[in-house]
Design a protein around this motif. Structure first.
Motif, short mmCIF file in Angstrom:
data_model
loop_
_atom_site.label_atom_id
_atom_site.label_comp_id
_atom_site.label_asym_id
_atom_site.label_seq_id
_atom_site.Cartn_x
_atom_site.Cartn_y
_atom_site.Cartn_z
N PRO A 1 37.70 44.32 45.54
CA PRO A 1 38.82 43.61 46.20
C PRO A 1 39.52 42.62 45.28
N HIS B 1 50.78 43.03 37.79
CA HIS B 1 51.10 43.88 38.95
C HIS B 1 51.64 45.24 38.54
N CYS C 1 42.00 44.58 43.31
CA CYS C 1 43.14 45.01 44.13
C CYS C 1 44.16 43.90 44.33
N ARG C 2 43.70 42.65 44.32
CA ARG C 2 44.62 41.52 44.50
C ARG C 2 45.58 41.39 43.32
N GLU C 3 45.15 41.82 42.13
CA GLU C 3 45.92 41.58 40.92
C GLU C 3 46.74 42.78 40.45
N ILE D 1 42.40 48.65 52.40
CA ILE D 1 43.16 48.03 51.30
C ILE D 1 44.21 49.04 50.82
#
Length: 233
Positions: A47, A31, A50-52, A76
């Motif tokens: 995507p 992160h 972007c989650r990580e 996002i």
């Protein structure tokens, strides 16, 4: 950009979610990481990245794909979507991820050799991956640049059926961990050396007005020895 032009440029879009997830997992994103993705394409990776990550900048040179990405992903919060040539902008990142057209693979390696980052995950043609990792008589200028600048690890072989449209050859996902940064001038010098690869080192040096006594050829030298000569040109 028309479908025919995309095919001519070697744009074959990954359609396997399993392979996309393997690419993201192999990047070992935290992160705290800032991701730079060149070639948004249809957005199969975006995507997931972007989650990580702390933030993701993705850039697409194809106007229609860029417009599609804006429609799909503009909400996002940690994503910036750009239009243009990713190699032509100045951006800081810790991780580079890309499924570039095959025609851009060499440019990507030379560009990364000049950048500071933590790791890069990129998909290339199997043949180009073999060229990057070549030794002895099979080495090219790009093999020397890659070996000098990166530790290279093969992550996964990707068959042609995982793309749309399917290419004629298989692909390989590579993980590049930087060892050394070099400049454009040294890259050009290595390429100049390999433009005369069949000559002895003495004769190559002579053609550049230098004096180096050696009857060896480039394929008989280590990467460090070739770079040392290139720095003298």
């Amino acid at each position: 950009m028309s479908k025919n032009r995309r095919q001519r440029l070697g744009q074959h879009f990954l359609k396997s979610q399993n392979i996309a997830q393997k690419i993201v997992d192999s990047a070992q994103i935290t992160h705290q990481d800032t991701i730079f993705e060149i070639g948004t394409g249809p957005g199969i990776l975006t995507p997931l990245l972007c989650r990580e990550a702390k933030s993701v900048t993705t850039i697409e040179a194809d106007e229609s794909l860029y417009s599609d990405a804006i429609l799909k992903f503009s909400k996002i919060p940690n994503l910036e979507i750009m239009y243009g040539d990713g190699f032509g902008i100045d951006v800081n990142f810790t991780i580079f991820v890309s499924n570039l057209p095959y025609s851009e693979s060499k440019r990507a390696i030379e560009w990364l050799a000049q950048k500071k980052f933590r790791c890069a995950i990129t998909m290339v043609q199997q043949e180009f991956a073999d060229k990057l990792l070549a030794k002895g008589r099979d080495i090219h200028a790009i093999s020397v640049i890659a070996d000098y600048c990166f530790d290279i690890e093969k992550i996964v072989k990707v068959g042609k059926s995982n793309f749309s449209p399917p290419p004629k050859v298989d692909s390989m996902v590579l993980r590049l961990t930087p060892k050394k940064q070099i400049g454009q001038e040294l890259i050009h010098s290595v390429e100049k050396l390999f433009s005369q690869r069949r000559k002895t080192i003495s004769n190559i040096a002579k053609s550049f007005g230098k004096s180096i006594q050696s009857d060896k050829r480039l394929e008989e030298l280590s990467t460090d020895e070739i770079i040392k000569i290139a720095k003298q040109l």
